[in-house]
Design a protein around this motif. Structure first.
Motif, PDB file in Angstrom:
ATOM      1  N   GLY A  42       0.835  -1.175  -0.225  1.00 53.50           N
ATOM      2  CA  GLY A  42      -0.200   0.231   0.048  1.00 53.50           C
ATOM      3  C   GLY A  42       0.877   0.695   0.277  1.00 53.50           C
ATOM      4  N   ARG A  51      -0.575   3.018  -7.817  1.00 55.25           N
ATOM      5  CA  ARG A  51       0.159   3.066  -5.972  1.00 55.25           C
ATOM      6  C   ARG A  51       1.916   3.595  -6.609  1.00 55.25           C
ATOM      7  N   ASP A  67      -3.854   8.860  -1.484  1.00 56.36           N
ATOM      8  CA  ASP A  67      -4.385   7.176  -1.290  1.00 56.36           C
ATOM      9  C   ASP A  67      -5.794   7.609  -1.092  1.00 56.36           C
ATOM     10  N   ARG A  77      -8.746   5.126  -1.691  1.00 58.88           N
ATOM     11  CA  ARG A  77      -9.604   4.099  -1.379  1.00 58.88           C
ATOM     12  C   ARG A  77     -10.850   4.844  -0.492  1.00 58.88           C
ATOM     13  N   GLU A 132     -11.548   2.723   4.124  1.00 55.88           N
ATOM     14  CA  GLU A 132      -9.924   1.833   4.034  1.00 55.88           C
ATOM     15  C   GLU A 132      -8.954   2.671   4.638  1.00 55.88           C
TER      16      GLU A 132
END
Ligand code: ADP
Ligand code: MG
Length: 679
Positions: A560, A595, A612, A616, A620
């Motif tokens: 991530g 990403r 991010d 997401r 999350e």
């Protein structure tokens, strides 16, 4: 209105527990059955309603079994195609029947066609719907039709009228040009034919705007109440003292950045107040949060109170212990470290020292707040890398040492920056300090994306770096499905690299090692006795070895964004120019590509976090915190920032001038969920 237990159970899966929840179960989209199109006029790519007579009907089996009907209106012919159908449909769509279809017209193999339209038999001259048709999200076993009927009943019931009464005062409605609550609810369940379909779908319609404002306002109100409640509790007054802090700063090898001074001052002011601090200290990786925590600890200790420092991993606990011992012991402060790896006897001694107050600073993982640990006089709890802890764990620590109404101060530190809109909403109950500059002399980290088939070049780079006295991290792939597999991979990587570099000192650290073993490897690396450290993601947070200036992350596409940012933050801590190589395996998925692009283009943690969040969504992104805080259902923080600001600006007025309305507003939106406010 009576609902059977079986249906109730299904409704509860949708988060619906009563009629009011039914009313707030707003459509996910709409169908327009208020307009009728001619087949030849229907705009392509849009869902339209048409009406005609069935002139042909057959089941064909090429290429697979399907039902084909031809429908004709005054303008032309349309093919209607069903790939799955019931025998009853073949019968009812008989030649000569009049049907109304809703669907998208496409130019197919047979000419203009609709695949699986919504289709029903009608009589000639049947009137059009007078409002748009709502489509509700539902769950298995509960048809849209049944759910729609229940919602309709709830809307019609006069008992619910009170629920729909206005909770906003006139001036707020005027200032933000909002429409009425009841009007919005009715409109969203049954939009009039002239409402803009686009505005409804993208939720920019005034009715949606109102609902989203209300939802955001409810969140702001509850957060503000939470904040005020905290101020009604008492905490030890830890006044500003200079004895320890001055002594400490004198022995420090560097001077604080102005950002560090600013946040330290904010924290210091909070500690001196008679109510518990709850402050979130945000600063990018490497911005120097530890020293700010140390200053806060000194203020508490100087006032005769104990401090707990909780961290998410044993490696980090050990590292903080070493660093803070070196800083604090010359000041005559007793620092202890509680670890699961300690021998029973040792653990007991540590616990005793915490209980009788001899230990002034206690460092550990969540082991710190287990039942058997009792603090003598806990004044301040510091949580490092707070995003790695769950809400429950943080609460447990806060309650430690909270005698009756006396709560310790709490400082939470996070290197995962929280985007502005998130901190304005989900974190609005906390005070926030931000370190917005890095210590001087850091050279920026260069990030390189390299496909796995070019490993040889990477190996060569490592050889060069080590021969120039630099140190290297090699981060093994994260394998979420299996820890055993992850361990295996780490061992294999270690063996392979040992063969490749027979002349280098190589270390291996992973989650299965005992704390003692981990500590040993980490200190060797820190001292420079290990040149290449093969590691799993256990080194993700906090680890600080300034001489390490090259990092290789394998299978970076699996990680991530915040994890990559954290890992990368392990290098670039010294004055040496640092490089982070992201090895990736092809082919890349769409999301992995996005990403990697973001991490490649940006080094600023705040910008990475913002992107991010976009990638997401808040659910999350928030992870652990989510469990304790009601999520927003309608408002979208990025798109509705303007409404968020408006809601925030309205809170004080609501609470001071219209407390009854505020109360009703919170109840409407949060109901039982306000429970969390009391913890
Ligand atoms: P983080 O914010 O990621 O927790 P650390 O507290 O681990 O960062 O600090 C990173 C490194 O920067 C440490 O080696 C620390 O000693 C050093 N450091 C912190 N503040 C300063 C400063 N003002 N000047 C120079 N170096 C600093
Ligand atoms: Mg840190």
């Amino acid at each position: 209105m009576t609902i059977s237990p079986a249906v109730m159970e299904k409704l509860s899966r949708l988060g619906i527990r009563n009629e009011l929840d039914l009313i707030l179960h707003l459509p996910i989209r709409y169908e327009d059955e208020t307009h009728m199109f001619l087949i030849s006029d229907a705009p392509p790519g849009k869902t339209v309603q048409i009406e005609g007579l069935i002139v042909h009907n057959e089941v064909v089996v090429r290429p697979r079994r399907q039902l084909i009907c031809h429908v004709e209106d005054s303008s032309g012919l349309l093919v209607m195609r069903f790939l799955n159908f019931y025998a009853s449909q073949i019968k009812s769509y008989a030649i000569g029947k009049r049907v109304r279809l809703l669907g998208e017209i496409r130019n197919g193999f047979f000419g203009a066609e609709m695949v699986h339209p919504k289709c029903r038999i009608v009589q000639q001259g049947e009137s059009l719907a007078d409002t748009m048709t709502p489509v509700y999200s539902t769950t298995a076993g509960l048809t849209r039709k049944v759910l729609g009927r229940l919602i309709e009943q709830a809307l019609q019931s006069s008992e619910n009228m009170l629920f729909l009464t206005e909770t906003l005062p006139e001036n707020i409605i005027r200032t933000y040009q909002l429409i009425g609550f009841r009007e919005s609810i009715v409109c969203l369940h049954h939009p009039p034919p002239d409402a803009s379909m686009d505005a409804l779908q993208v939720r920019s319609h005034p009715a949606w705007r109102r609902i989203k404002f209300d939802e955001l306002l409810a969140q702001q109100l509850s957060m503000r109440l939470h904040y005020r409640q905290r101020r009604n509790r008492t905490a030890p007054i830890l006044s500003r003292k200079h004895r320890l802090i001055d002594q400490f700063l004198r022995q420090l090898a560097f001077t604080l950045t102005s950002a560090q001074i600013k946040v330290a001052d904010e924290i210091s002011g909070d500690l001196a107040a008679p109510y518990p601090m709850q402050r979130l200290l945000q600063g990018d990786v490497g911005s120097g949060k530890t020293i700010v925590a140390a200053l806060a600890a000194l203020q508490a200790i100087d006032n005769g109170f104990q401090v707990a420092l909780m961290v998410p991993t044993e490696i980090l606990a050990e590292q903080h212990y070493q660093k803070l011992s070196i800083w604090f012991e010359p000041l005559g402060i007793d620092v202890v470290w509680l670890s699961s790896s300690q021998k029973k006897k040792q653990k007991q001694l540590t616990q005793e020292a915490i209980a009788n107050g001899n230990a002034q600073l206690a460092i550990g993982t969540h082991a710190l707040f287990q039942e058997q640990i009792a603090f003598h006089r806990l004044g301040l709890a510091i949580i490092d890398e707070q995003h790695r802890f769950g809400v429950q764990q943080r609460l447990a620590l806060r309650m430690k040492g909270a005698q009756s109404n006396n709560v310790p101060h709490q400082l939470m530190m996070s290197a995962t920056p929280i985007p502005r809109t998130l901190s304005m909403s989900y974190y609005a109950d906390l005070d926030v300090s931000i370190i917005d500059e890095l210590p001087p002399g850091r050279s920026p980290i260069v990030t390189k994306l390299i496909a796995d088939n070019r490993r040889d070049e990477v190996i060569e780079r490592i050889r060069q770096a080590c021969h120039h006295g630099k140190q290297v991290y090699w981060v093994c792939p994260l394998i979420e499905e299996s820890e055993t597999l992850q361990l295996q991979t780490a061992l294999q990587t270690y063996e392979a690299l040992s063969k490749t570099f027979p002349d280098l000192q190589i270390g291996l650290v992973h989650g299965r090692l005992s704390t003692h073993e981990k500590t040993a490897v980490m200190s060797l690396f820190k001292q420079g006795d290990i040149q290449l450290l093969v590691a799993t993601t256990v080194i993700e947070v906090g680890v600080d070895v300034p001489n390490a200036s090259l990092m290789v992350i394998e299978n970076a596409e699996r990680m991530g964004l915040s994890q990559l940012h954290q890992l990368r933050g392990r290098v670039g801590r010294g004055t040496e120019a640092s490089v982070c190589i992201l090895l990736f395996q092809q082919p890349l998925s769409e999301i992995a590509r996005k990403r990697l692009r973001i991490i490649f283009e940006h080094t600023d943690g705040f910008e990475i976090a913002r992107q991010d969040l976009q990638l997401r969504g808040p659910g999350e992104f928030l992870g652990a915190r989510q469990s304790g805080v009601p999520m927003l259902r309608f408002a979208d923080l990025e798109r509705d920032e303007e409404l968020l600001i408006a809601a925030q600006a309205s809170v004080d007025d609501m609470l001071s001038l219209y407390p009854d309305l505020a109360q009703r507003h919170i109840e409407r939106w949060l109901g039982e969920k306000t429970e969390y406010l009391r913890v």
